[in-house]
Design an enzyme around this catalytic site. Structure first.
Site, PDB file in Angstrom:
ATOM      1  N   GLU A  87       0.888  -1.172   0.000  1.00  0.00           N
ATOM      2  CA  GLU A  87       0.000   0.000   0.000  1.00  0.00           C
ATOM      3  C   GLU A  87       0.920   1.214   0.000  1.00  0.00           C
ATOM      4  OE1 GLU A  87      -3.171  -0.017  -0.228  1.00  0.00           O
ATOM      5  OE2 GLU A  87      -3.673  -2.087   0.239  1.00  0.00           O
ATOM      6  N   CYS A 118      -2.166   9.453   2.319  1.00  0.00           N
ATOM      7  CA  CYS A 118      -1.878   8.724   1.070  1.00  0.00           C
ATOM      8  C   CYS A 118      -2.981   8.972   0.052  1.00  0.00           C
ATOM      9  CB  CYS A 118      -1.721   7.239   1.345  1.00  0.00           C
ATOM     10  SG  CYS A 118      -3.089   6.497   2.239  1.00  0.00           S
TER      11      CYS A 118
END
Ligand code: NDP
Length: 510
Positions: free
Chosen positions: A250, A284
């Protein structure tokens, strides 16, 4: 939190260039919050060995027995949410309210994982097909064993919990390496879990620097769930390749917001600002680029600038923007702004002077070339580039033109779903921002340089399992195929059957 709350490091002695301990700092003040051990490769291996023993017990519990324990942990976290938020606030500098929001979302995911593990992973029948019609076919999803989780500092509770709680609910044990900037949050989570499951080290934390994370990749875990930068993700993958340890990556993003002509423009501007500047842009799935239909661009900019000029990051308790947690990120943010301006872009709010020693003020950039750093690379600061587009086809083309593909946002009237489905990103929110992350049943993850694999939801839970397929013969087959006693007659009958099933409709002719 004390040193005893994390797994005790073995006394192997550190090489001269590696410290035995490290400090977690408050990025608002630079004060030491707590000191933690730098765990060695031996320490990490010992933790994984303990986790392997514990996995025998944890995986043998019934779904209900695991659910009771996970729900008890959920209760402890919920009742002490302010305590957890304080640790998050101290280590990241983010406003206390943002820390509460982060913890609340993690709690919701924990509840979902605990409640849905049985439904997602238990054995279920699948069709066996006509050729194998005498077989009863079924599949279940079994725990892999020990999961190594490596997490970032920006959402030190929500992000790793997206792996930890799904891995635990699926029947695995977990060894978690938090970022060196936020070890206390990891230690707090492991300590509260140990209150609920005191007898077995089902969830342990190993603290340290990057080397400790690298050691976890090589420690014989059954899968590594990594969340962090794309560059470190590549190193994690390389280390895991040595032992064929599977990984979830991720990684970073460069998420766009697209605003169509028939959008609620005021709401879009509000969402763009929050998406870009909340958590000081260190998200993010934070919004870093806006593509706005030319007919509503002026209106959008008006709302955006009016709202953005009200937001300020400073030391005060009511500041809506905290500091930049990782000091080296300040240079990256400055470089992106400088590059944008050097290449013809304009700062209509903020700009180079907005970059301070610890805080960065909201910065809105326009006329920035699409191939500049501020449009192509992850900035991870409270900045937003805004580009006027002629139509949504142009917006989609530009939005898709990066090597990342994590999240995206669309504000639109009638074409929202169409625009969303054409965006190359793992998740999209329509007429709201980042809400996909708060829906536990939705998978979370990216494509391209944003990584691969998924956390959250059924897809995310299955990442921590392997599919176990069973074909059980219910009665003897009319056609005996898997034997050396197979006859020519059986071959002919098989050909007939396959032709009947698949012969028609398998040419390009209509
Ligand atoms: P880093 O890549 O710097 O670090 C992530 C973790 O990896 C830390 O725990 C770090 O430890 C550890 N680490 C460092 N080197 C190694 C190594 N060689 N082997 C194994 N582990 C190692 O990321 P940040 O902590 O700076 O986090 C920010 C990044 O995370 C951003 O790019 C952001 O976009 C991304 N992110 C992605 C999310 C997603 O879900 N896609 C969610 C949240 C963030 P240490 O800190 O001790 O060096």
């Amino acid at each position: 939190m004390t040193l005893q709350d994390v797994s005790t490091p073995a006394k192997t002695g550190a090489p001269a260039d590696r410290p035995d301990t490290f400090d977690s700092l408050n990025p608002r003040t630079g004060d030491v919050v707590e000191t933690y051990p730098v765990m060695t490769e031996d320490d990490v291996r010992a933790a994984v060995a303990r986790a392997r023993d514990a996995a025998t017990w944890w995986s043998a519990l019934s779904y209900d027995e695991r659910k009771v324990r996970l729900n008890a942990w959920k209760g402890v976290i919920t009742r002490r949410i302010n305590q957890l938020a304080n640790v998050i606030h101290e280590e990241t500098g983010k406003p206390h309210g943002d820390a509460v929001l982060e913890a609340s979302l993690a709690i919701d995911h924990l509840g979902w994982a605990a409640s849905n593990a049985e439904k997602v992973t238990k054995r279920r029948r699948v069709p066996s097909g006509l050729v194998m019609m005498n077989q009863a076919a079924s599949v279940e999803y079994l725990p892999l064993g020990v999961i190594g989780v490596i997490g970032p500092w920006n959402y030190p509770c929500f992000t790793p919990m997206g792996s930890i709680v799904y891995a635990l609910a699926a029947g695995n044990t977990v060894v978690y390496k938090p970022s060196e900037y936020t070890p206390g949050v990891g230690a707090w989570l492991a300590a509260t879990f140990a209150e609920v499951v005191p007898d077995h080290p089902v969830f342990q934390v190993v603290t340290g620097l990057g080397d400790t994370g690298a050691a976890l990749c090589r420690a014989g875990v059954d899968k590594v769930a990594f969340t962090g930068s794309t560059a470190t993700g590549k190193r994690v993958m390389a280390a895991c390749a040595e032992t064929l340890t599977p990984v979830i990556i991720e990684a970073g993003g460069k998420d766009p917001i697209l605003v169509d002509a028939d959008a609620d423009v005021e709401a879009a501007a509000d969402a763009a600002l929050w998406g870009a500047c909340s958590n000081a842009g260190q998200t993010c799935v934070g919004v870093e680029r806006a593509y706005v239909h030319t007919t509503v661009n002026d209106e959008f900019m008006g709302h955006l600038l009016a709202n953005a000029s009200e937001i300020h990051g400073d030391d005060s308790a009511d500041s809506k923007i905290g500091p930049i947690t990782m000091p080296s990120q300040i240079d990256v943010i400055r470089a992106h702004i400088d590059d944008a301006i050097a290449r013809g872009g304009k700062a209509v709010l903020g700009g180079p002077s907005a970059v301070g020693e610890r805080f960065v003020q909201p910065t809105i950039l326009v006329d920035v070339p699409e191939d500049s750093l501020a449009v192509q690379d992850e900035t991870f600061g409270p900045t937003l580039t805004v580009a006027r587009v002629q139509d949504m086809d142009e917006a989609i083309r530009l939005a898709n033109n990066t090597r990342y593909g994590l999240g995206s946002t669309v504000f639109a009237g009638k074409n929202g779903m169409d625009i969303a489905s054409r965006l190359r990103s793992g998740m999209t929110s329509i007429n709201s921002v980042i809400t996909f992350a708060g829906v536990p049943s939705l998978p979370f993850g990216g494509v391209g340089d944003s990584g691969f694999g998924r956390i959250h939801g059924p897809d995310g839970m299955k990442e921590f399992t392997y599919a176990k397929a069973i074909a059980r013969q219910r009665f003897k087959p009319a056609l005996k195929l898997t034997t050396f006693g197979r006859t020519e007659k059986a071959d002919g009958q098989l050909t007939q059957l396959v032709t009947m099933l698949h012969g028609r409709g398998s040419t390009m002719e209509k």
